[in-house]
Structures are given as C-alpha cells and as structure tokens.
Design an enzyme around this catalytic site. Structure first.
Site, PDB file in Angstrom:
ATOM      1  N   GLU A  24       0.823  -1.218   0.000  1.00  0.00           N
ATOM      2  CA  GLU A  24       0.000   0.000   0.000  1.00  0.00           C
ATOM      3  C   GLU A  24       0.854   1.264   0.000  1.00  0.00           C
ATOM      4  OE1 GLU A  24      -0.516  -2.630   1.896  1.00  0.00           O
ATOM      5  OE2 GLU A  24      -2.618  -3.256   1.699  1.00  0.00           O
ATOM      6  N   PHE A  34     -11.870  -7.334  13.944  1.00  0.00           N
ATOM      7  CA  PHE A  34     -10.807  -7.802  13.056  1.00  0.00           C
ATOM      8  C   PHE A  34     -10.472  -6.715  12.027  1.00  0.00           C
ATOM      9  CE2 PHE A  34      -9.513 -10.060   9.114  1.00  0.00           C
ATOM     10  CZ  PHE A  34      -8.280 -10.522   9.576  1.00  0.00           C
ATOM     11  N   GLN A  35      -9.202  -6.397  11.952  1.00  0.00           N
ATOM     12  CA  GLN A  35      -8.683  -5.372  11.033  1.00  0.00           C
ATOM     13  C   GLN A  35      -9.328  -4.000  11.203  1.00  0.00           C
ATOM     14  OE1 GLN A  35      -8.529  -7.131   7.033  1.00  0.00           O
ATOM     15  NE2 GLN A  35      -6.480  -7.883   7.553  1.00  0.00           N
ATOM     16  N   LYS A  59     -17.981  -0.835   5.861  1.00  0.00           N
ATOM     17  CA  LYS A  59     -18.402  -1.853   4.900  1.00  0.00           C
ATOM     18  C   LYS A  59     -19.920  -1.821   4.657  1.00  0.00           C
ATOM     19  CE  LYS A  59     -17.111  -6.466   3.527  1.00  0.00           C
ATOM     20  NZ  LYS A  59     -16.458  -7.722   3.896  1.00  0.00           N
ATOM     21  N   MET A  88      24.355   8.472   2.318  1.00  0.00           N
ATOM     22  CA  MET A  88      24.215   9.779   2.967  1.00  0.00           C
ATOM     23  C   MET A  88      24.482   9.682   4.474  1.00  0.00           C
ATOM     24  SD  MET A  88      23.856  12.875   2.475  1.00  0.00           S
ATOM     25  CE  MET A  88      22.916  13.566   1.127  1.00  0.00           C
TER      26      MET A  88
END
Ligand code: TPP
Lengths: 175, 577
Positions: free
Chosen positions: B67, B129-130, B179, B492
């Site tokens: 993502e 959940f999630q 949802k 760097m």
C-alpha cells in the site's frame, strides 16, 4: 523573545467529529499545554464555538492561530488577551452537610461569595459558583479549611468586548 | 459542513439512480475524471473492488505490491500531471501502510485522495478484526479526512475530498468508508463541489502589499529570488519567467521548485539549501532584497535562522497565510495564488540589469566548479561518480526526462546535476525524505505522463525499501527506466558518520543481492556497469529500450556530496570540502 501570557482563543467551526483531534494536535505538536477547553453552540446556527485557554508567547499564539485557521472546518479563529474579554468559569463543591448547620462561618462564606446551593441532602450539599478564576480560587481556599469532599471546575467561556465579524463572513459565503 | 456545488454541468449526473455505496464510490471517481488509481484489496474494501471490476473499461486500477507503493505511485502521478492521485486500501494494516505516503504528500503539498475500507459501523470501536482508527491516525498528516458510515454521504464527501485535495495549497485527503455503507443502496447523483463555507483556499491579494513588493524589487541593488513548488503548483511558470526576466533577478530554487524554469535559463543560479549551490547560498547573506516565491523556508533551506538573510528585506509570495512569518520574518507578504500575484506585479516592475551582482554569482559558480563540479562531472580517478551518471542521462535524454529520485546522496546529486528543461521534471520526496519513494513514484509518473521519459534514480538502500514494486512494473509493463547507483552503503548516513561521527560506520555498509538477477526475475531487461567506458552505451541502451529497464551502476563507495551546510550552520558557511 517575548514572555508567556495567558491567551483565550475563540474558534468558530463547522460541527464535525474529529475536529477536537485536529485542534488539540496543533498545540500538542508544539508542546503547549491547554489550560482549559470548551466547545459549545455559538450565536450562529450550526456553528460551534471553541474557547481554549493557553499560556504562550504572542509570537507562538499568532503562528498557532494560522495553523488553526488552516483547518478546513475552521471558519475563523481569534485570540484575545485577558483585557479584551468578559469571561466566566463555573465550579461545583461537594461538602459534608453537617458543616452547613454547625459552622456559621460557612453560611457567611456562601452569602458573601454569591455561591448558590444546588442541592442539600443528609450526607452532603453542593455549591455552585461562577465567576473569574480568582473568585473561584478564593472560595476554594476558604472552604478548604473545612474540608471539601469533591471539587470540579469547568473550562473558561468567554465573549469579547468588541464585535466579531463572523456573521458577515458567513453571509458573504451564501452569495 | 456547508458546501457549494455545480449543478447540471457535464460532470454532474443530475438524474438519480439507485445504486450501492460501493458503486457510488466508483462512479464518483469517474465523475472526478479519475482514470487510474493505485491500491491493494482486502476484506473491508472488497465491495468497491467488485465495482472496479465492472467498471474496468472506464477506470484502471493498478495493483501495487504494497500500500505504501500505492500512495507513492499516486504521488508520482499527481506531481507530473498536476491532477489528483488516488490510492485505495483495505482497513487495518492496509490503511496504516498508506500513512508514510500520506505524510509525504502532506509535507510536499501533493494532491491525493486515499480511500480506505473500514469494518461495519456496528463494529466501530470494538477492536474488531482489522479495525484501526485510521481517521485518528491520519489526522495529523492529512489536509482533511472523514469517515463515512452511510452510503448517502458518499457522493458529497468524495466531491469535497477532490475539491479540498486540489484547491489552494494542495494536500492529501483520506476517506474511510464502513463496509455497511459500501453495501447500502441509495439514490445516487453526483455534483462537483465548488466551495466550502469554512474553507478559503486562496487568500485575497492586497494591492498595497503588491505595490510595496514592487517598490522593494525596483529599488533593490542585490535582489535574490528563491522559488519553490508554489510556482509549479500555481502553474505560474510563464508568469514567473516574465517577472524575473523583466527585473533581471537572479533566481535560485528549492528542491521542489526545480524545473519551473529550465536549468539552462541564464537567470537560474541553482539550488539553495544543505547541498545546494555555493553562489545562491553564500549570496543569500549578501542580497538586499530576498524574494521568496511559493516556498516555505524549510530548515534544510535556511540553515541557522538566526543568521539567515538578516541584512535583507524579505518579500514572501505565498498561498498559505500560515507560512507567513512562520520561520522567517517578512517585510512584505503578498498573499495569493502565484499565477495571479506574479501576473499582477509584472506591470509595476521596472526593467533592470544588475550586471555586477550577476557577476558575483558567476564568480562563485567558478569557485564551486573548480572545487566540486569538475570532480563530480569529469572525474579523473577510477571509480565512477554519481555525477557523471547524471551527466550521461542528461545527454541521452537531452535534458527532457522527468527524474524521479529517492532519498540520499544520489538524490542530492540528481537534483544538483540533472538538467530540468521541462516543468514538473523533479519528482522527489522533499519534505519527508522518504526512502523507498522513487520506484513506485516513477510508476505513477510514467502513467501520469506516458509521453515523457521517466528515469528513476535510487540508492541501493532506498531501492530495497520498495523493490517489490518491480512486480507492478512487470505486470503493467509501464516503461520506467530504473537506475540504481550502488555504493554498497547507506551513503548519505555514511557521509555524516564520516564527517561528524569520526568515521564510525555503524550499520551503514550494505551487502547487496544480485540486482540484475532480481530485475530479470521480474522479466525486466537489466544490466550492471562498473567501468567508465561502459557507461555511455549502457545509458543509451536503457533510453532506447521500449519497455522498462533496470541499470545498476557501481559507483565509488565513499564519495561525498558537496557543497554542504552542516546542520545548524549558516547558509554562508557552506563547505566545499
Ligand atoms: C524511510 C527512511 N528511513 C531512513 C532514512 C534515513 N536516511 C536518509 S538517507 C539514507 C541513506 C540512503 O542510502 P541509499 O539509498 O543507499 O542512497 P545513497 O545515499 O547511498 O545514495 C538514510 C538511511 C530515510 N530518509 N528514510
């Protein structure tokens, strides 16, 4: 560097979940403690007004106002010094009822401080007092001598001495 | 929130149709002109993916491999096209993986709309959940965010999201949709948002300030312009050029301002800041009027504020009022959109020449050339330098490629030496300095401007932070050119360790895999070079290849990037070695 001063911030916003997060984060990121915060309806329908008290330098204050106004849901933010506003805080004292009847002094304190008895029962009574911070602190000191069961104080609420142009701004949007 | 909308234009569907929330999401995106979006599916966003399947002829979904990749791709797309980039993810881990890209977009003012799925509204707050509080998590790094729990809110919220992301000072917006709202049916119609009561994207320009700014510029003996991305975001390149040419103003750029005028323009005096050019940094502390245009005085630009341009009167052209006096106290602030303010000031400016002052820039350029640039671009030692790779890319692309760089030494070298002759050519993570940005951003950039050559430059460290996006390249066949400048170090950081930590190279040396084999594993043409005599041909082959191409260049292990302003030092104390 200028000195830290007490400022009262008024913020007019859309009424929206999540805005508290955004606004408090602005102070939190800069390590500035919020002394008190209040959110309520304002004189304009569907517009909320926030009153926040903070202690910081004027320079910091200006930058923070800029950041607050940048939030999409903020209509307008202002900051004021103590002299520019009329403000009140409110507090509740819970005290044993025995004292009310046995200590003459307490009755005098209540009368002189313009506090109001909200309720009395066998066990305790509740006093309400609105006023400036110093008045509330004085009453707190006086009652402490007798014992306070519970004490709570509200955030500051304030109105400004000068008019605010917020209504004009909102009218302009409608056209 | 009170909003204004346009009714009955061609983008708006004035008739209503009864559809699900998820279909409304897709139709709303299409109504906003979205043709591509980047994302990754999961349970809480599946209804929307199902609709994307149905609408695949109208809107192209690119499955990135992470993502974070989706957000950077959306950023690359937005930065090169000027349009809003769109990223999508599921709830919980999908949503939290977006955060780095959102934070990056926020600080670099990149317009982006992120859509996340969320657990059903009856489960909110139950540690389902999630479930994560993505609205809470993303609040400090979004321009605006909102959770939708009813399908009927979807069109208005999406319309608002695009309006907010794109208008004024752009930024990322996140919309979280439960949802049940995705499944729920309602009467859909779409109207674009054209205004929000509490939101004023562009402040009004004050004519008195404009006149005061013009007077200061007209009377300046040693003016210096520092411009930033505000010129590009305001699409004010032509107006900007007209202003600096009329008044003959030497002009330097911040990283994100790069490419607004061509590198070859005679008034372009280079980059300011930590690894910027010598002349504009030193002369910042000698100019009498500093004209900041669409830039925000980032600390990497100013060095120590206590010694920054103290002798100069400061004019600040800016769209975001909160930037005025934030870091540097201004004498005159010109608020407004850069296109409008620069157009408005032009007639008040006098023609000027400032010949002697220009000569100072040329003299200091020569000093930098002798000490630094010559060695970077025309090295005599054996090892390849990052600079000569950039020089070769410039030659093969005629300075017209869009350069997408990652973060590290190669980024500074890319910004310093790439020729930017077309606007929106420097796509890099400026404010957040996000390693892993380049590969996915290059994918988005190439999709946002298919007609342009897009060359990505990364270090061996940052490349491996999002290397999985090679899979996205393989699957979409997007022809990006991938260049990894491999010094087997987190270069760097190693440079800082060398200069400020007594060469204690704690955890910066990298043992790397066979990058060519990895690229080939993804069916991408690949080559590795380590000799100077092979470089030109390899770059040529890369540029001429029709499809994607991976080129690894083994560069000098311990080269440093100079000039350098050490943290906390003054811009005029810039070190050349
Ligand atoms: C996500 C992230 N983690 C850590 C850093 C700190 N950091 C800045 S530059 C750098 C080294 C980059 O090394 P490499 O990608 O090999 O590029 P080079 O400097 O060698 O060109 C690191 C670790 C960062 N900018 N971003």
């Amino acid at each position: 560097m200028s000195e830290n001063k007490l400022y009262t911030v008024s913020i007019y916003t859309e009424n929206n979940i999540g805005l508290l997060n955004r606004i408090s984060a602005i102070f939190q990121r800069r390590h500035i403690n919020i002394e008190s915060i209040n959110s309520s309806a304002s004189e304009i329908e569907n517009v909320s007004k926030w009153t926040i008290v903070v202690k910081l330098t004027e320079d910091q204050m200006k930058k923070i106002i800029g950041q607050i106004e940048k939030q999409v849901e903020v209509i307008k933010a202002y900051y004021h010094t103590e002299e520019e506003i009329i403000y009140q805080e409110s507090c509740l004292f819970k005290i044993k009822s025995d004292l009310l009847f046995e200590e003459r002094q307490i009755q005098n304190i209540i009368k002189e401080s313009n506090a109001r008895i909200v309720t009395v029962n066998k066990a305790f009574f509740v006093l309400e007092k609105s006023g400036r911070r110093s008045e509330i602190e004085l009453l707190h000191r006086e009652l402490s001598a007798f014992g306070i069961l519970q004490f709570t104080r509200s955030g500051r609420i304030a109105v400004t001495k000068t008019p605010m142009e917020i209504t004009k701004m909102l009218e302009a949007f409608q056209h | 929130m009170e909003t204004k909308t346009i009714k009955n234009n061609e983008q708006s569907t004035s008739k209503t149709i009864r559809i699900s929330g998820s279909e409304a999401v897709v139709r709303s995106l299409i109504a906003e002109g979205v043709d591509v979006l980047y994302g990754y599916p999961g349970g809480a966003i599946m209804p929307v993916y199902d609709e994307l399947y149905k609408f695949q002829n109208e809107i192209h979904h690119v499955l990135t491999r992470h993502e974070q990749g989706a957000t950077h791709a959306a950023q690359g797309y937005a930065r090169i096209s000027g349009k809003v980039g769109v990223a999508m993810a599921t709830s919980g881990p999908g949503a939290t993986n977006l955060i780095t890209g959102i934070a990056d977009a926020q600080i670099d003012s990149t317009p982006m709309v992120c859509i996340t799925g969320q657990v059903g509204s009856h489960l909110l707050g139950s540690d389902a959940f999630q479930e994560t509080d993505i609205v809470g998590i993303s609040t400090p790094v979004t321009k605006w965010n909102h959770q939708v729990t009813k399908a009927s809110e979807i069109p208005e919220v999406i319309a608002k999201a695009f309006y907010i992301a794109k208008s004024g000072r752009p930024g990322p917006v996140l919309i979280d949709i439960t949802k049940d709202a995705q499944f729920e049916e309602f009467d859909f119609k779409y109207e674009k948002c054209t205004g929000i009561r509490s939101y004023k994207p562009i402040p009004e320009t004050n004519q008195v300030d404009l006149q005061a700014a013009a007077d200061l510029i007209n009377n300046a003996k040693k003016p210096l312009v520092v411009w930033g991305q505000g010129v590009i975001l305001g699409e004010a390149e032509a107006e900007f050029k007209a202003v600096i040419e009329k008044a003959s103003l030497p002009s330097a750029w911040t990283i994100l301002g790069a490419s607004a005028i061509p590198s070859t323009h005679p008034l372009n005096v280079g980059m300011v800041g930590m690894h910027g050019n010598y002349a504009p940094n030193v002369l910042t502390n000698e100019c009498d009027v500093l004209i900041a245009i669409g830039m925000r005085f980032d600390d990497r630009v100013t060095g120590n504020l206590a010694t920054y341009a103290k002798q100069a009167k400061v004019i600040h052209f800016e769209i975001d009022p909160a930037e005025i006096d934030k870091n540097v106290k201004t004498d005159v602030a010109v608020l407004g959109n850069s296109k409008e303010t620069l157009t408005a000031i032009l007639p008040f400016l006098k023609e000027n020449s400032h010949t002697e002052w220009h000569q100072k820039f040329k003299d200091l350029y020569q000093v930098e050339f002798d000490k630094v640039i010559r060695n970077d671009l025309h090295p005599t030692k054996d090892g390849l330098t990052m600079g000569e790779v950039l020089k070769e890319i410039n030659e093969q692309s005629k300075g017209e490629a869009a350069i997408v760089s990652d973060v590290g030494q190669h980024q500074m070298i890319a910004c310093r030496y790439a020729d930017f002759n077309v606007s929106k050519s420097n796509i890099t993570s400026g404010g957040l300095g996000t390693m892993g940005f380049a590969l996915p951003a290059a994918i988005g950039a190439k999709m946002g401007a298919p007609e342009r050559d897009v060359v990505m430059i990364a270090g061996d460290g940052g490349y491996q932070m999002t290397i999985q996006e090679l899979g996205t390249i393989f699957q979409t066949k997007v022809p990006v050119k991938i260049v990894v400048l491999n010094n087997n170090f987190l270069g760097m950081v190693r440079q800082w360790q060398q200069l400020f930590f007594d060469k204690r190279y704690a955890s910066t040396e990298m043992e790397n895999p066979d990058f060519v084999a990895i690229a080939k594993g993804y069916h991408i043409d690949a080559k590795s070079v380590s000799k100077r005599e092979d470089l030109a041909n390899a770059v040529k082959e890369m540029m001429e290849t029709k499809g994607p191409y991976f080129l690894e260049v083994m560069v000098e292990k311990e080269d440093n990037v100079f000039p350098m302003i050490p943290t906390g030092a003054s811009v005029s104390d810039v070190r050349l070695e």
